[in-house]
Design a protein around this motif. Structure first.
Motif, PDB file in Angstrom:
ATOM      1  N   ASP A   9       0.825  -1.203   0.000  1.00 31.81           N
ATOM      2  CA  ASP A   9       0.000   0.000   0.000  1.00 31.81           C
ATOM      3  C   ASP A   9       0.865   1.262   0.000  1.00 31.81           C
ATOM      4  O   ASP A   9       0.363   2.368   0.158  1.00 31.81           O
ATOM      5  N   SER A  10       2.173   1.099  -0.171  1.00 35.49           N
ATOM      6  CA  SER A  10       3.065   2.261  -0.252  1.00 35.49           C
ATOM      7  C   SER A  10       2.845   2.967  -1.578  1.00 35.49           C
ATOM      8  O   SER A  10       2.893   2.340  -2.645  1.00 35.49           O
ATOM      9  N   ARG A  11       2.601   4.250  -1.525  1.00 32.62           N
ATOM     10  CA  ARG A  11       2.330   5.010  -2.734  1.00 32.62           C
ATOM     11  C   ARG A  11       3.311   6.165  -2.850  1.00 32.62           C
ATOM     12  O   ARG A  11       3.836   6.659  -1.863  1.00 32.62           O
ATOM     13  N   ASN A  12       3.528   6.592  -4.081  1.00 26.87           N
ATOM     14  CA  ASN A  12       4.342   7.779  -4.337  1.00 26.87           C
ATOM     15  C   ASN A  12       3.528   8.687  -5.250  1.00 26.87           C
ATOM     16  O   ASN A  12       3.651   8.618  -6.478  1.00 26.87           O
ATOM     17  N   PRO A  13       2.679   9.539  -4.654  1.00 29.26           N
ATOM     18  CA  PRO A  13       1.792  10.368  -5.477  1.00 29.26           C
ATOM     19  C   PRO A  13       2.546  11.327  -6.393  1.00 29.26           C
ATOM     20  O   PRO A  13       2.042  11.686  -7.461  1.00 29.26           O
ATOM     21  N   PHE A  14       3.744  11.758  -5.995  1.00 26.24           N
ATOM     22  CA  PHE A  14       4.516  12.677  -6.835  1.00 26.24           C
ATOM     23  C   PHE A  14       4.870  12.026  -8.171  1.00 26.24           C
ATOM     24  O   PHE A  14       4.691  12.622  -9.234  1.00 26.24           O
ATOM     25  N   VAL A  15       5.332  10.788  -8.114  1.00 20.16           N
ATOM     26  CA  VAL A  15       5.673  10.086  -9.343  1.00 20.16           C
ATOM     27  C   VAL A  15       4.409   9.700 -10.107  1.00 20.16           C
ATOM     28  O   VAL A  15       4.370   9.769 -11.343  1.00 20.16           O
ATOM     29  N   GLU A  16       3.363   9.298  -9.396  1.00 18.54           N
ATOM     30  CA  GLU A  16       2.124   8.902 -10.064  1.00 18.54           C
ATOM     31  C   GLU A  16       1.534  10.047 -10.882  1.00 18.54           C
ATOM     32  O   GLU A  16       1.155   9.861 -12.048  1.00 18.54           O
ATOM     33  N   TYR A  17       1.451  11.235 -10.290  1.00 20.59           N
ATOM     34  CA  TYR A  17       0.937  12.381 -11.046  1.00 20.59           C
ATOM     35  C   TYR A  17       1.896  12.774 -12.161  1.00 20.59           C
ATOM     36  O   TYR A  17       1.464  13.189 -13.246  1.00 20.59           O
ATOM     37  N   ALA A  18       3.188  12.656 -11.920  1.00 16.56           N
ATOM     38  CA  ALA A  18       4.168  12.981 -12.957  1.00 16.56           C
ATOM     39  C   ALA A  18       3.964  12.106 -14.179  1.00 16.56           C
ATOM     40  O   ALA A  18       3.961  12.600 -15.325  1.00 16.56           O
ATOM     41  N   VAL A  19       3.782  10.802 -13.980  1.00 18.20           N
ATOM     42  CA  VAL A  19       3.577   9.874 -15.097  1.00 18.20           C
ATOM     43  C   VAL A  19       2.313  10.224 -15.864  1.00 18.20           C
ATOM     44  O   VAL A  19       2.313  10.330 -17.103  1.00 18.20           O
ATOM     45  N   GLN A  20       1.218  10.420 -15.140  1.00 20.56           N
ATOM     46  CA  GLN A  20      -0.061  10.703 -15.800  1.00 20.56           C
ATOM     47  C   GLN A  20      -0.001  12.013 -16.588  1.00 20.56           C
ATOM     48  O   GLN A  20      -0.463  12.086 -17.744  1.00 20.56           O
ATOM     49  N   TYR A  21       0.568  13.052 -15.996  1.00 20.49           N
ATOM     50  CA  TYR A  21       0.602  14.361 -16.654  1.00 20.49           C
ATOM     51  C   TYR A  21       1.547  14.383 -17.846  1.00 20.49           C
ATOM     52  O   TYR A  21       1.266  15.031 -18.859  1.00 20.49           O
ATOM     53  N   VAL A  22       2.656  13.669 -17.750  1.00 20.54           N
ATOM     54  CA  VAL A  22       3.591  13.630 -18.881  1.00 20.54           C
ATOM     55  C   VAL A  22       2.966  12.893 -20.055  1.00 20.54           C
ATOM     56  O   VAL A  22       3.048  13.348 -21.211  1.00 20.54           O
ATOM     57  N   VAL A  23       2.348  11.759 -19.797  1.00 15.59           N
ATOM     58  CA  VAL A  23       1.708  11.007 -20.881  1.00 15.59           C
ATOM     59  C   VAL A  23       0.588  11.831 -21.506  1.00 15.59           C
ATOM     60  O   VAL A  23       0.425  11.871 -22.740  1.00 15.59           O
ATOM     61  N   ALA A  24      -0.180  12.536 -20.678  1.00 14.17           N
ATOM     62  CA  ALA A  24      -1.242  13.404 -21.201  1.00 14.17           C
ATOM     63  C   ALA A  24      -0.660  14.520 -22.058  1.00 14.17           C
ATOM     64  O   ALA A  24      -1.199  14.856 -23.125  1.00 14.17           O
ATOM     65  N   ALA A  25       0.449  15.105 -21.621  1.00 14.75           N
ATOM     66  CA  ALA A  25       1.107  16.161 -22.397  1.00 14.75           C
ATOM     67  C   ALA A  25       1.594  15.625 -23.730  1.00 14.75           C
ATOM     68  O   ALA A  25       1.493  16.302 -24.769  1.00 14.75           O
ATOM     69  N   ALA A  26       2.126  14.395 -23.726  1.00 17.90           N
ATOM     70  CA  ALA A  26       2.612  13.791 -24.969  1.00 17.90           C
ATOM     71  C   ALA A  26       1.477  13.603 -25.969  1.00 17.90           C
ATOM     72  O   ALA A  26       1.607  13.957 -27.149  1.00 17.90           O
ATOM     73  N   TYR A  27       0.348  13.078 -25.512  1.00 21.88           N
ATOM     74  CA  TYR A  27      -0.788  12.879 -26.421  1.00 21.88           C
ATOM     75  C   TYR A  27      -1.349  14.210 -26.914  1.00 21.88           C
ATOM     76  O   TYR A  27      -1.783  14.336 -28.052  1.00 21.88           O
ATOM     77  N   SER A  28      -1.334  15.238 -26.050  1.00 22.16           N
ATOM     78  CA  SER A  28      -1.919  16.529 -26.435  1.00 22.16           C
ATOM     79  C   SER A  28      -1.102  17.243 -27.505  1.00 22.16           C
ATOM     80  O   SER A  28      -1.618  18.102 -28.211  1.00 22.16           O
ATOM     81  N   ARG A  29       0.182  16.897 -27.637  1.00 24.62           N
ATOM     82  CA  ARG A  29       1.064  17.611 -28.558  1.00 24.62           C
ATOM     83  C   ARG A  29       1.353  16.848 -29.844  1.00 24.62           C
ATOM     84  O   ARG A  29       2.106  17.317 -30.687  1.00 24.62           O
ATOM     85  N   LEU A  30       0.771  15.658 -30.004  1.00 23.66           N
ATOM     86  CA  LEU A  30       1.091  14.839 -31.169  1.00 23.66           C
ATOM     87  C   LEU A  30      -0.094  14.725 -32.119  1.00 23.66           C
ATOM     88  O   LEU A  30      -1.258  14.777 -31.706  1.00 23.66           O
ATOM     89  N   ASP A  31       0.229  14.559 -33.409  1.00 18.39           N
ATOM     90  CA  ASP A  31      -0.824  14.286 -34.388  1.00 18.39           C
ATOM     91  C   ASP A  31      -1.153  12.800 -34.337  1.00 18.39           C
ATOM     92  O   ASP A  31      -0.609  12.046 -33.532  1.00 18.39           O
ATOM     93  N   SER A  32      -2.048  12.353 -35.218  1.00 16.50           N
ATOM     94  CA  SER A  32      -2.531  10.972 -35.146  1.00 16.50           C
ATOM     95  C   SER A  32      -1.412   9.951 -35.326  1.00 16.50           C
ATOM     96  O   SER A  32      -1.352   8.940 -34.615  1.00 16.50           O
TER      97      SER A  32
END
Length: 500
Positions: free
Chosen positions: A87-110
């Protein structure tokens, strides 16, 4: 295909509490203590049937804490689902992963999105490592029967396993806390993870980071957002900013720039949320020039204080006694501005005639401050000495006002034990400044010395059972590393304790 990025820790010299509000500035130094993030694929190739999968595998390893977390990343919603038994969590890394992947999809074409999906389906294997200076190894040094000296600290292997504060766990079910040194480990860690992932996924190119400020800005926006959301509040952000850009004079961003991320739970797709963050008007200020030939050393403290709770106490005091608090706030602001002015004066004088400046600094490094005027044998030297003495006087006033604020708010911003240490340090030969960094408390103290005077301070601290950290200023921010940080000795090879 492994990508390794690092981000530095910090020391906030001036601007404690004030930097929470615009347009107050803080002077923050980045250090050679760095957090590293290693990103590589989990699988060598994508299986033919994997295109039908809706989830990608993510593995997060923290060797120093003996922890490994596994997740499933939704390729539709870009969110993480833990599948670990722990149950050990690292919210800093978890949000970092989600936001980076979202940023990648938002900036790319199909077509770019198809390539990104293929890369994600190979999995994300993330390893995080912090230099020893981020953590307190006092107990381990004492258990080995070694003296509390920087040499004993440097004898520990790089990335030594972390000792937990078991004695502070308050019950069988409570989790012990890691003993930290107040260098901003969560900000450095978040920034390193964001930078490595953004580079790995092709969103930014950090190979020539100094020449590409837009890529650094992207790292900064996502790291700030992930860090704020993970810690549950919008802080000043100076720690993340210094982790990205390095040493600087910092004025905070307006909290509204990450409002879309704060409201993300209300339904908006994560890709749109992060796109809004990247398009927001980020209004933070960063600029830095400081006097050369100065060193800073840091002592990690013994107990540690909760910065959010101390900030909360100050805000409560401001509401309860607005008249007194406004006056104290004004004097602190004036003091910080005056110290900044003296440091800028020293920087300008060094540029005008570095040889004279260097000679004055070296001479003053061997004398107590009451004798510094003895080296002022001509006007150019007098100007340098007056700026040094002016900076020292201002620091004494800042410390006085910080103590007053702490007493009024009922919190130990500069505890009595630290006051005694700082007063004696300020009276030593070659010491320019000494104080508590950031929000203060029992986390740490710092000293800024001239030339080689830091050696005397370190020896004096050791005699008083005070352990100086093996950190020095490194003005660089986030960096792309050539090799896995575990393949080389990052910390134990540091022979200089000074922050130059």
């Amino acid at each position: 295909m492994a990508v390794v990025a690092s981000a530095p820790g910090k020391v906030l010299m001036t601007g404690g509490y004030l930097v929470l509000e615009r347009p107050n500035a803080g002077i923050v130094l980045s250090t050679n203590a760095r957090f590293y993030s290693v990103v590589k694929p989990i699988y060598d190739e994508v299986k033919p049937d994997s295109w039908a999968w809706a989830w990608a595998d993510v593995k997060l390893t923290s060797p120093q804490m003996s922890r490994e977390m596994t997740y499933k990343l939704s390729l539709k919603y870009l969110t993480l689902q833990s599948v670990s038994l722990s149950d050990s969590r690292n919210p800093f890394v978890e949000y970092a992963v989600q936001y980076v992947v979202a940023a990648a999809y938002s900036r790319l074409d199909s077509s770019g999105k198809d390539a990104l999906t293929k890369l994600l389906l190979r999995g994300l294997d993330i390893t995080i490592l912090g230099c020893n200076e981020f953590y307190s190894y006092r107990n381990q040094i004492e258990a080995r029967g070694l003296p509390l000296t920087p040499e004993s600290l440097s004898s520990l292997p790089p990335f030594t396993s972390i000792t937990f504060n078991k004695e502070e766990s308050g019950g069988q079910n409570s989790k012990p806390e890691v003993a930290k040194t107040g260098l901003g480990s969560s900000a450095a860690m978040t920034t390193a993870v964001v930078a490595s992932l953004l580079h790995y996924l092709g969103v930014v190119n950090l190979s020539s980071v100094k020449d590409n400020s837009e890529d650094l800005d992207t790292v900064h926006m996502i790291a700030q957002t992930a860090h704020c959301i993970a810690q549950g509040e919008v802080g000043s952000g100076f720690d993340v900013s210094s982790a990205v850009y390095g040493s600087q004079r910092y004025v905070r961003f307006s909290p509204g720039v990450i409002s879309s991320a704060q409201d993300a739970v209300k339904a908006a797709p994560l890709e749109e949320v992060i796109n809004d963050v990247l398009k927001a008007e980020w209004d933070h200020e960063k600029d830095m020039s400081h006097a050369p030939l100065m060193t800073s050393i840091r002592e990690p403290g013994t107990g540690g204080s909760s910065t959010p709770s101390m900030v909360g106490a100050v805000k409560k005091w401001q509401k309860a006694d607005p008249q007194t608090s406004v006056e104290t706030w004004r004097k602190l602001s004036e003091g910080n501005a005056a110290l900044e002015m003296q440091l800028n004066t020293l920087s300008n004088l060094a540029r005008m005639s570095f040889d004279v400046y260097k000679d004055v600094i070296n001479n003053c490094s061997t004398l107590p401050s009451e004798k510094w005027l003895e080296v002022a044998t001509e006007p150019s030297r007098t100007d340098i000495v007056k700026a040094l003495l002016g900076a020292k006087d201002v620091m004494l006033e800042i410390r006085y006002q910080m103590r007053k604020m702490g007493e009024a708010a009922g919190i130990p911003i500069e505890p009595e034990s630290q006051t005694l240490l700082l007063d004696s340090t300020m009276n030593m030969e070659g010491v320019l400044l000494a104080g508590v960094p950031g929000a203060g408390g029992f986390d740490a103290v710092f000293a800024v010395t001239l030339g080689d005077a830091s050696d005397k301070v370190i020896k004096s601290w050791s005699r008083q059972n005070v352990l100086a950290l093996l950190v020095r200023e490194d003005p660089n921010g986030v960096l792309l590393e050539n090799n896995d940080s575990r393949a080389k000795e990052v910390t134990s090879g540091v022979s200089a304790i000074q922050i130059q």
